[in-house]
Enzyme design. Structure first.
Site, PDB file in Angstrom:
ATOM      1  N   LYS A 202       0.840  -1.206   0.000  1.00 18.55           N
ATOM      2  CA  LYS A 202       0.000   0.000   0.000  1.00 18.55           C
ATOM      3  C   LYS A 202       0.877   1.259   0.000  1.00 18.55           C
ATOM      4  O   LYS A 202       0.592   2.229  -0.711  1.00 18.55           O
ATOM      5  CB  LYS A 202      -0.941  -0.012   1.214  1.00 18.55           C
ATOM      6  CG  LYS A 202      -2.033  -1.066   1.064  1.00 18.55           C
ATOM      7  CD  LYS A 202      -2.863  -1.296   2.317  1.00 18.55           C
ATOM      8  CE  LYS A 202      -3.770  -2.498   2.086  1.00 18.55           C
ATOM      9  NZ  LYS A 202      -4.541  -2.898   3.270  1.00 18.55           N
TER      10      LYS A 202
ATOM     11  N   GLN B  34      -4.874  -1.911   9.478  1.00 19.20           N
ATOM     12  CA  GLN B  34      -4.664  -3.190   8.787  1.00 19.20           C
ATOM     13  C   GLN B  34      -5.207  -4.334   9.654  1.00 19.20           C
ATOM     14  O   GLN B  34      -4.861  -4.469  10.820  1.00 19.20           O
ATOM     15  CB  GLN B  34      -3.167  -3.393   8.514  1.00 19.20           C
ATOM     16  CG  GLN B  34      -2.856  -4.630   7.704  1.00 19.20           C
ATOM     17  CD  GLN B  34      -3.395  -4.552   6.270  1.00 19.20           C
ATOM     18  OE1 GLN B  34      -3.369  -3.502   5.627  1.00 19.20           O
ATOM     19  NE2 GLN B  34      -3.920  -5.671   5.763  1.00 19.20           N
TER      20      GLN B  34
ATOM     21  N   ASP C 253     -11.220   2.254   3.321  1.00 19.77           N
ATOM     22  CA  ASP C 253     -11.539   0.829   3.145  1.00 19.77           C
ATOM     23  C   ASP C 253     -13.045   0.633   2.993  1.00 19.77           C
ATOM     24  O   ASP C 253     -13.508  -0.461   2.696  1.00 19.77           O
ATOM     25  CB  ASP C 253     -11.069   0.020   4.365  1.00 19.77           C
ATOM     26  CG  ASP C 253      -9.733  -0.675   4.118  1.00 19.77           C
ATOM     27  OD1 ASP C 253      -9.363  -0.823   2.931  1.00 19.77           O
ATOM     28  OD2 ASP C 253      -9.073  -1.062   5.099  1.00 19.77           O
TER      29      ASP C 253
END
Ligand code: NDP
Length: 284
Positions: free
Chosen positions: A53, A97, A120
């Protein structure tokens, strides 16, 4: 012979488009979009995902930062970090995460992310609310699936779409986005009776299960677009999807490989979401 849907190439094209848009953003607003990632502990897969990422951020010209907290962090410490990054104007997007180490309340921690920074799209996973509009923040993997179908000009309106798998992060939101694109959608799962008779109806078949070889060529309608989200290891340790590629490819009209299909699109959509969040912030 099916047309191969090349996720790697498509993701590279989208990143190039995002680079240009990021330059425009910089010219207009004098800053770059920013993404912050919180990683707790040293789970090897998470280390790799977060690194990817950060690399993608560099590639498209975003500011990025990974905050690494120790494995034994207390819930309050992780929560405090999320709140600090919520308030940091440098970052338009923020994600934690997953999975988090045992003992931490994932749901609660994710719920603290500012909805405007939730790149997200976990806050909008209430599938009924997902809509396909410009600058909308959509769950990354399902958004990547729609993007691939659109770029390969697979007709969505009125198509029979079957999604195998009903998880909160892939199956359900993928079904919601296909519905938003005017497909007629069926969702199959582990309790579905006679899976083959359902999948054979599909003009668009999305498989998000996590079982190698679940879908074979005889379960596919000739000419269908087959999107394989699964990421499994076969008996030789090689990465493979849920679809038995060898038997499916001669029947399908379009097919994604694993690796190199949906996978590369997921991080790419995260970048797109971060730019959308930055634009929304500047334009409001
Ligand atoms: P989950 O384990 O959360 O969900 C799996 C789904 O498959 C469940 O809904 C389950 O049904 C269903 N299922 C299980 N067995 C069968 C069966 N025999 N027939 C039909 N349906 C079945 O997985 P995820 O959605 O998180 O992930 C799915 C796959 O996608 C995994 O391989 C994962 O690694 C991969 N993945 C890939 C990503 C990418 O970027 N390419 C991103 C995210 C995931 P039920 O609900 O009844 O239990």
């Amino acid at each position: 012979m099916a047309i191969l849907i090349d996720g790697k190439k498509t993701a590279a094209e989208i990143r190039a488009e995002l680079r240009l848009k990021t330059d425009d953003f910089f010219e207009k607003y004098g800053r770059r979009p920013g993404l912050a990632v919180v990683r707790v502990g040293e789970d090897p897969a998470s280390v790799v995902y977060v690194r990817n990422k950060m690399r993608a951020c560099d590639d498209v010209g975003f500011v990025s930062k990974t905050v690494v907290l120790p494995e034994d962090s207390a819930e309050e410490e992780v929560e405090a970090e999320v709140l600090r990054l919520n308030a940091d104007p440098m970052f338009d997007g923020l994600l934690v995460q997953l999975p988090l180490p045992r003992g931490l309340d994932e749901k609660r921690i994710v719920s603290l992310i500012d909805p405007d920074k939730d790149v997200d799209a976990f806050h909008s996973l209430d599938a009924g609310r997902l809509k396909l509009t410009d600058n909308n923040i959509l769950p990354c993997t399902p958004a990547g699936i729609i993007e691939l179908l659109k770029r390969y000009r697979v007709p969505l309106r009125g198509a029979e779409a079957v999604v195998v798998g009903r998880s909160d992060i892939v199956g359900r939101p993928a079904a919601a986005l296909l519905l938003a694109a005017d497909a007629t959608v069926t969702v199959a799962h582990s309790r579905t009776r006679d899976l083959a008779s359902v999948t054979r109806r599909a003009d668009i078949l999305v498989c998000a299960v996590g079982k190698a070889g679940l879908i074979t060529g005889d379960m596919i309608k000739p000419g269908a677009a087959v999107i394989d989200v699964g990421m499994n290891r076969n008996s030789e340790g090689k990465l493979c999807g849920d679809v038995d590629f060898a038997s499916a490819e001669p029947v399908a009209g379009f097919i994604t490989p694993v690796p190199g299909g949906v996978g590369p699109m997921t991080v790419c959509m995260l970048m797109k979401n971060t730019l959308s969040a930055a634009l929304r912030r500047e334009e409001n």
